[in-house]
Write a protein that holds these residues in place. Sequence first.
Motif, PDB file in Angstrom:
ATOM      1  N   GLU B   5       9.288   1.844  -7.816  1.00 19.07           N
ATOM      2  CA  GLU B   5       9.322   0.857  -6.804  1.00 19.07           C
ATOM      3  C   GLU B   5       8.122   0.878  -5.996  1.00 19.07           C
ATOM      4  O   GLU B   5       7.789   0.167  -5.099  1.00 19.07           O
ATOM      5  CB  GLU B   5      10.490   1.327  -5.802  1.00 19.07           C
ATOM      6  N   ASP B   7       5.389   0.174  -7.328  1.00 15.47           N
ATOM      7  CA  ASP B   7       4.208  -0.937  -7.703  1.00 15.47           C
ATOM      8  C   ASP B   7       4.665  -1.893  -6.870  1.00 15.47           C
ATOM      9  O   ASP B   7       5.560  -2.218  -6.509  1.00 15.47           O
ATOM     10  CB  ASP B   7       4.477  -1.087  -9.221  1.00 15.47           C
ATOM     11  N   PHE B   8       3.502  -2.603  -6.665  1.00 14.20           N
ATOM     12  CA  PHE B   8       3.359  -3.559  -5.374  1.00 14.20           C
ATOM     13  C   PHE B   8       4.537  -4.642  -5.908  1.00 14.20           C
ATOM     14  O   PHE B   8       5.393  -5.152  -5.151  1.00 14.20           O
ATOM     15  CB  PHE B   8       1.963  -4.115  -5.209  1.00 14.20           C
ATOM     16  N   SER B   9       4.153  -5.280  -7.260  1.00 13.50           N
ATOM     17  CA  SER B   9       5.035  -6.453  -7.576  1.00 13.50           C
ATOM     18  C   SER B   9       6.251  -6.108  -7.421  1.00 13.50           C
ATOM     19  O   SER B   9       7.079  -6.968  -6.880  1.00 13.50           O
ATOM     20  CB  SER B   9       4.598  -6.733  -8.995  1.00 13.50           C
ATOM     21  N   LEU B  10       6.863  -5.068  -8.069  1.00 17.30           N
ATOM     22  CA  LEU B  10       8.541  -4.672  -8.117  1.00 17.30           C
ATOM     23  C   LEU B  10       8.555  -4.575  -6.647  1.00 17.30           C
ATOM     24  O   LEU B  10      10.057  -4.952  -6.253  1.00 17.30           O
ATOM     25  CB  LEU B  10       8.715  -3.411  -8.946  1.00 17.30           C
ATOM     26  N   LEU B  11       8.068  -3.935  -5.812  1.00 17.69           N
ATOM     27  CA  LEU B  11       8.102  -3.520  -4.398  1.00 17.69           C
ATOM     28  C   LEU B  11       8.578  -4.939  -3.778  1.00 17.69           C
ATOM     29  O   LEU B  11       9.493  -5.155  -3.196  1.00 17.69           O
ATOM     30  CB  LEU B  11       7.262  -2.733  -3.671  1.00 17.69           C
ATOM     31  N   LEU B  12       7.593  -5.821  -3.838  1.00 16.42           N
ATOM     32  CA  LEU B  12       7.874  -7.082  -3.308  1.00 16.42           C
ATOM     33  C   LEU B  12       8.934  -7.831  -3.736  1.00 16.42           C
ATOM     34  O   LEU B  12       9.528  -8.432  -2.967  1.00 16.42           O
ATOM     35  CB  LEU B  12       6.454  -8.033  -3.403  1.00 16.42           C
ATOM     36  N   ALA B  13       8.965  -7.709  -4.996  1.00 13.85           N
ATOM     37  CA  ALA B  13      10.190  -8.703  -5.777  1.00 13.85           C
ATOM     38  C   ALA B  13      11.500  -8.090  -5.273  1.00 13.85           C
ATOM     39  O   ALA B  13      12.478  -8.812  -4.821  1.00 13.85           O
ATOM     40  CB  ALA B  13      10.225  -8.495  -7.239  1.00 13.85           C
ATOM     41  N   GLY B  14      11.514  -6.620  -5.244  1.00 11.88           N
ATOM     42  CA  GLY B  14      12.858  -5.971  -4.768  1.00 11.88           C
ATOM     43  C   GLY B  14      13.128  -6.261  -3.153  1.00 11.88           C
ATOM     44  O   GLY B  14      14.211  -6.617  -2.863  1.00 11.88           O
ATOM     45  N   ALA B  15      11.913  -6.280  -2.423  1.00 15.95           N
ATOM     46  CA  ALA B  15      12.350  -6.727  -1.021  1.00 15.95           C
ATOM     47  C   ALA B  15      12.861  -7.891  -0.859  1.00 15.95           C
ATOM     48  O   ALA B  15      13.842  -8.332  -0.033  1.00 15.95           O
ATOM     49  CB  ALA B  15      11.106  -6.421  -0.257  1.00 15.95           C
ATOM     50  N   ALA B  16      12.203  -8.821  -1.601  1.00  8.05           N
ATOM     51  CA  ALA B  16      12.741 -10.182  -1.435  1.00  8.05           C
ATOM     52  C   ALA B  16      14.060 -10.644  -2.077  1.00  8.05           C
ATOM     53  O   ALA B  16      14.820 -11.324  -1.352  1.00  8.05           O
ATOM     54  CB  ALA B  16      11.637 -11.394  -2.245  1.00  8.05           C
ATOM     55  N   ARG B  17      14.348  -9.894  -3.117  1.00 10.96           N
ATOM     56  CA  ARG B  17      15.678  -9.941  -3.635  1.00 10.96           C
ATOM     57  C   ARG B  17      16.743  -9.151  -2.561  1.00 10.96           C
ATOM     58  O   ARG B  17      18.011 -10.045  -2.404  1.00 10.96           O
ATOM     59  CB  ARG B  17      15.969  -9.226  -4.931  1.00 10.96           C
TER      60      ARG B  17
END
Lengths: 142, 142
Positions: B5, B7-17
């Motif tokens: 979590e 990692d920036f890409s996954l963190l941002l995608a997760g927050a958006a989800r």
Amino acid sequence: MTRAELDFSLLLAGAARLMRHSFMANLRDSPLTLARARMLIHLERNEGIRQVDLAELLEIQPMTLVRMVDQLASEGLVERRTDPADRRAHRLYLTDAARPQLDIIAETAAAVREKALVGLDEAERAQLTAALQRVCRNLSDG
Amino acid sequence: MTRAELDFSLLLAGAARLMRHSFMANLRDSPLTLARARMLIHLERNEGIRQVDLAELLEIQPMTLVRMVDQLASEGLVERRTDPADRRAHRLYLTDAARPQLDIIAETAAAVREKALVGLDEAERAQLTAALQRVCRNLSDG
DNA sequence: ACGTTATAATCAGCACATCTTATTATCACT
DNA sequence: AGTGATAATAAGATGTGCTGATTATAACGT
């Protein structure tokens, strides 16, 4: 940047959308998508996990995971093995073919991160990460 | 929160989800979704815009917008009128039925924002907003 | 004036990520 | 042995996006 972009929900959704575009552009020749990458990364750190548990980790429905596993298995990146202790359950393993894909994911994630964070210094990056983690925690419960 | 979590890409995608889940949960009884809400908001600020220009504003393909306009029009929230100066083009207008929906969108966005930002003070919220805007700018070009 | 090229919207068809509901096999407990 | 919970899956839907081809219209160059 219109006023609408200032609203938090839209801002976050927009950032995520742009990031996903960037991620996919970096993976044009790969069978991977962001969601699949996310799954592989979690699988790497939890090999042998059962599907239901991985679904909970990823915060998606078990059926959603089934479909993703189907795809990744058909691409030869993931393997289902029946749990010897519970014949209902499958445990998930990465194949050797998945290892280079994980390297590609790491490179792609690094490239996207660098592009996204241009102009932010280390302190600002740390603040952003911490804030997003807080947002995830806040939105996760309830 | 696993290491992945971070990692920036996954963190941002997760927050958006998670944010999208929260947004949808607040709109369970409405025909609106986040993408539709985004379109209505831009339309409110740009009534009479042509489809192709709205698509560019939203950074989606014109065909994707056609479908969304179809849906919103079938729900009676948006109206197509042919441009008197260019008979190829349609100009888009909100209907009276859309006004209350825009209020609901505003309330929902406010509720989601508050839930997401619990524990962050004003300065931290401003930093997060600024950082996300910077990320959007960085990812937009090229 | 005419022909070429560009543009606006749309049709057709697809991909992905996600959901809900129901089914089957198996397990766990009484 | 019977009942209820659990793991995976089948079946089918939705939302959000894409590409490529088509049609109507506009704009431009000669």
